[in-house]
Scaffold this motif. Sequence first.
Motif, mmCIF file in Angstrom:
data_model
loop_
_atom_site.group_PDB
_atom_site.id
_atom_site.type_symbol
_atom_site.label_atom_id
_atom_site.label_comp_id
_atom_site.label_asym_id
_atom_site.label_seq_id
_atom_site.Cartn_x
_atom_site.Cartn_y
_atom_site.Cartn_z
ATOM 1 N N GLY A 1 0.827 -1.190 0.000
ATOM 2 C CA GLY A 1 0.000 0.000 0.000
ATOM 3 C C GLY A 1 0.865 1.245 0.000
ATOM 4 O O GLY A 1 1.795 1.374 0.808
ATOM 5 N N CYS B 1 -3.409 -4.754 2.666
ATOM 6 C CA CYS B 1 -2.000 -4.640 2.284
ATOM 7 C C CYS B 1 -1.097 -5.413 3.239
ATOM 8 O O CYS B 1 -1.302 -5.400 4.452
ATOM 9 N N LEU C 1 -3.501 4.307 -2.055
ATOM 10 C CA LEU C 1 -4.799 4.391 -1.392
ATOM 11 C C LEU C 1 -4.843 5.618 -0.495
ATOM 12 O O LEU C 1 -3.817 6.065 0.023
ATOM 13 N N ALA D 1 -6.287 0.143 3.532
ATOM 14 C CA ALA D 1 -4.876 -0.241 3.446
ATOM 15 C C ALA D 1 -4.524 -1.258 4.521
ATOM 16 O O ALA D 1 -3.809 -2.241 4.264
ATOM 17 N N LEU E 1 0.813 5.057 0.685
ATOM 18 C CA LEU E 1 -0.008 6.013 1.408
ATOM 19 C C LEU E 1 0.653 7.372 1.449
ATOM 20 O O LEU E 1 1.859 7.517 1.227
ATOM 21 N N LEU F 1 3.238 -1.393 3.941
ATOM 22 C CA LEU F 1 2.917 -0.010 3.592
ATOM 23 C C LEU F 1 4.185 0.795 3.394
ATOM 24 O O LEU F 1 5.169 0.612 4.116
ATOM 25 N N PRO G 1 1.114 -2.876 8.296
ATOM 26 C CA PRO G 1 0.118 -1.914 8.778
ATOM 27 C C PRO G 1 0.171 -1.711 10.288
ATOM 28 O O PRO G 1 0.047 -0.572 10.774
#
Length: 273
Positions: free
Chosen positions: A33, A203, A193, A199, A35, A206, A220
């Motif tokens: 992910g 995911c 995202l 996420a 971010l 990240l 995460p």
Amino acid sequence: MSSLHADRVVRRVGGRTVVDGVTLALRPGETIGLLGPNGSGKSTLLRLLAGVLAPAAGVVTLDGRPLVEVGRRATARRVATVEQHADTQTELTVRDVVALGRIPHRRAWSPPTAADTAAVTEALARTGLTGRAGQSWHTLSGGERQRAQIARALAQEPLELLLDEPTNHLDIQHQLDLLELVASLPVTTVIALHDLNLAAMYCDRLLVLSEGRAVAEGTPAEVLTPGFIEQVYGVRAEVTHDVGHPVIRFLRPAAPDGSPPNRSVTSDAPTGH
């Protein structure tokens, strides 16, 4: 095996640095992910990974070779992208759109091969669009268009799939349906995202960007802490854990008199599968 690797890449636009020394190595089969707030460099990093943009410094490699040496056509046989928005004024069927994914595998003006037809048929089936194959692209809903774009990318038969905020403008059900589809694909995925709960749910790892720089990388649970969310996004949040992933609950700002808020809000996504 995925071997797409960005090593300290830099991208400048109009004298402004939009990606600043970011490193990212993709691991086979994982979903990463991407971010960060608006303007943090997510879309630009995805385009660098795809070879659409060239870095001003640093290098993106595929199987150990710089993308500039690999070439756009060969890169497109391995790396597929799904942009935020896709549209066309041309009257195309869903099958026509998905068949565009075969272009990197065909010579100019050559007719489709049996392998092309099989790849398109498989991509339609995997994305649940077989029954829509003959339908006009313009009659599809937003969620169906996104699935068609993923089918087009799958028809390329990639090992790496890059998606730029594919859940934007979709309702909650279609967001979850789309991410369930992406998570089930036999490819290595990088997905930008905005929704932190999505996420956290989908995911494996990240990478967080802020002002073009990578400011955090990890699972995460490692990344999505209250202090870090406030540092990067400027909002207060409570973080709990459910079904093995963090659940973020955003807190309203304090009242002007300093009294605590009396309600909290969550992101649009539900907190479990």
